[in-house]
Design an enzyme around this catalytic site. Structure first.
Site, PDB file in Angstrom:
ATOM      1  N   CYS A 122      39.871  44.105  36.741  1.00 22.87           N
ATOM      2  CA  CYS A 122      39.497  42.431  36.549  1.00 22.87           C
ATOM      3  C   CYS A 122      40.703  41.883  35.531  1.00 22.87           C
ATOM      4  O   CYS A 122      40.819  40.680  35.500  1.00 22.87           O
ATOM      5  CB  CYS A 122      38.114  42.381  36.159  1.00 22.87           C
ATOM      6  SG  CYS A 122      36.823  42.932  37.254  1.00 22.87           S
ATOM      7  N   HIS A 268      37.435  35.345  33.511  1.00 26.70           N
ATOM      8  CA  HIS A 268      37.191  36.248  34.768  1.00 26.70           C
ATOM      9  C   HIS A 268      35.900  35.930  35.275  1.00 26.70           C
ATOM     10  O   HIS A 268      34.864  35.689  34.694  1.00 26.70           O
ATOM     11  CB  HIS A 268      37.050  37.833  34.419  1.00 26.70           C
ATOM     12  CG  HIS A 268      36.669  38.593  35.274  1.00 26.70           C
ATOM     13  ND1 HIS A 268      36.919  38.493  36.660  1.00 26.70           N
ATOM     14  CD2 HIS A 268      35.697  39.776  35.514  1.00 26.70           C
ATOM     15  CE1 HIS A 268      36.223  39.173  37.500  1.00 26.70           C
ATOM     16  NE2 HIS A 268      35.414  39.985  36.763  1.00 26.70           N
ATOM     17  N   ASN A 299      32.729  38.005  42.431  1.00 29.78           N
ATOM     18  CA  ASN A 299      33.640  38.586  41.663  1.00 29.78           C
ATOM     19  C   ASN A 299      34.933  39.290  42.323  1.00 29.78           C
ATOM     20  O   ASN A 299      34.508  39.983  43.285  1.00 29.78           O
ATOM     21  CB  ASN A 299      32.971  39.658  41.024  1.00 29.78           C
ATOM     22  CG  ASN A 299      33.687  40.545  40.037  1.00 29.78           C
ATOM     23  OD1 ASN A 299      34.952  40.307  40.051  1.00 29.78           O
ATOM     24  ND2 ASN A 299      32.918  41.166  39.193  1.00 29.78           N
TER      25      ASN A 299
END
Length: 343
Positions: A122, A268, A299
Site C-alpha cells: 500500500c 492510503h 482498499n
C-alpha cells in the site's frame, strides 16, 4: 579523481497529470455477506466501505494500467513517446517475470522506456513517486509514468470475516516531469520488518509446488483455497493510527510547511476509521479536503492514492495547484509520505 561524468536533469520534479480506472462491476456489501456471518452495518461501522469494484476477466492488471496511464498522459499534455520510464507498483500481477511494466510501456507506445515493477504494498505509489523524482533530477528520464494497480479480488478469501469486505480492484497513474520549482517534497519512508507477519499472504507459492495438501487451507466445501491476503486487524489499526500520524507529521516538517498550509490530505484508503483518527491526531484544519474514496472503492493497495487523487480533482473537491499531503502504509510493514502540488 573520478573519470565518470555526471549527468544533470531538471532542478526539481512535479506531478503533471493523473488518471484512474475503476472496473465496471460494482460490488455492494450484500454480495460479501453471502459468505460471511456479518452485516452491512458492521462493515460500514468498521471500515466505512459501502461498495468496491471487482475486475472481470478482461480487466487485467495490464489492461487497467493502460487505461489509467493513457488518461494520465493525456492530462499531462505529453506524448507517450516522451515517457522515459514506467514504474508499476503491484502485488497482484501473478507472472513472476517478465515485469508487467514492460507490456504496459510497449502497448502505450513509449520509445523503449525503462520499465520495472516494484512490490511495496500500500506504500507502493509513494515509493514509485520517489523513484520517479530521483530519475528526473538525476537526468535518466525526462518524464516518468508511475502506476499503482491491483486486482485484489484475486487475493481475497471471501470466507474470511476479517478481510472479505476490504479489498477492491483498480489502477491509478501519474506522469511526473521536470519543474523549475519544488513540487514534490522530501519523502519520509521506511519499513518495520519485525511486524511483517501482521499483513501477509496466507501460504507461500512453493507450498503448492510441494503438493502437500495438508499444508494448504481449504474452503467450506473442502476445496484447496488460492493464496489470499490476511492481516491482524487490531495490530494493523493501532500501528496505522499511532505511528503513521507521526510519519505524516515528519513529511510536513521535511517540506517546511504546517497543517495550516495544506489544502488536501490523501492517505492510503484502507479504512475510514484510520483516516479520521489521523485527521484528528494531525489536527488538520476544517478547510483541508480529506480523501475518503475507500467508501465506494474499497482498499486498492498501491492504486488507492492515485485513484483518490484523480477522483478529488474530477469532482472539484480539490483543484490544480493545491498542496496535498499523501501517505501510504501497509504490508511489510512499509510506509512512504510526502507533500505534493496537485496537477
Amino acid at each position: 579523481m573520478s573519470k565518470i561524468k555526471a549527468r544533470k536533469g531538471a532542478p526539481y520534479a512535479r506531478i503533471l497529470g493523473v488518471g484512474g480506472y475503476r472496473p465496471v462491476r460494482v460490488v455492494p456489501n450484500d454480495v460479501i455477506l453471502e459468505k460471511i456471518d456479518s452485516s452491512d452495518e458492521w462493515i460500514r461501522s468498521r471500515s466505512g466501505i459501502e461498495t468496491r469494484h471487482w475486475a472481470n476477466d478482461d480487466e487485467t492488471v495490464a489492461a487497467m494500467s493502460i487505461e489509467a496511464a493513457g488518461k494520465a498522459i493525456a492530462d499531462a499534455g505529453i506524448a507517450a513517446e516522451q515517457i522515459g520510464a514506467v514504474v508499476v507498483s503491484t502485488v497482484s500481477h501473478f507472472s513472476q517475470t517478465p515485469a508487467v511494466a514492460t507490456e504496459i510501456a510497449d502497448k502505450l507506445g513509449t520509445d523503449k522506456a525503462a520499465a520495472f515493477d516494484i512490490s511495496a504494498g500500500c506504500a507502493g505509489f509513494g515509493y514509485g513517486l520517489t523513484l520517479a523524482k530521483g530519475m528526473i533530477v538525476e537526468g535518466s528520464a525526462e518524464y516518468v509514468l508511475v502506476i499503482g494497480v491491483e486486482r485484489l479480488s484475486d487475493l481475497t478469501d471471501l470466507e474470511d470475516r476479517a478481510t472479505a469486505f476490504l479489498f477492491g480492484d483498480g489502477a491509478g497513474a501519474v506522469v511526473v516531469g521536470p519543474s523549475e520549482e519544488p513540487h514534490i517534497g522530501p519523502t519520509v519512508w521506511g519499513s518495520e520488518g519485525d511486524k511483517s507477519e501482521t499483513i501477509k499472504q496466507t501460504v507461500p507459492w512453493n507450498d503448492f509446488r510441494l503438493g502437500d495438501v495438508s499444508k494448504l487451507p481449504v474452503d467450506s466445501e473442502g476445496n484447496v483455497k488460492f493464496p489470499a491476503i490476511t492481516q491482524e486487524g487490531q495490530a494493523v489499526f493501532r500501528w496505522a493510527v499511532f505511528e503513521m500520524a507521526k510519519v505524516a507529521q515528519q513529511a510536513l516538517d521535511a517540506a517546511g510547511i504546517t497543517a495550516d498550509d495544506l489544502d488536501v490530505f490523501i492517505p492510503h484508503q484502507a479504512n475510514v476509521r484510520i483516516i479520521d483518527s489521523m485527521v484528528k491526531t494531525l489536527k488538520l484544519p476544517e478547510h483541508v479536503t480529506v480523501a475518503r474514496d475507500v467508501r465506494t472503492t474499497g482498499n486498492t493497495s498501491a492504486a488507492s492514492i492515485p485513484l483518490a487523487m484523480e477522483r478529488l480533482l474530477a469532482t472539484g473537491e480539490a483543484k490544480s495547484g493545491d498542496t496535498a499531503l499523501v501517505i501510504g502504509f501497509g504490508a511489510g510493514l512499509v510506509y512512504a509520505a510526502t507533500v505534493v502540488t496537485l496537477p
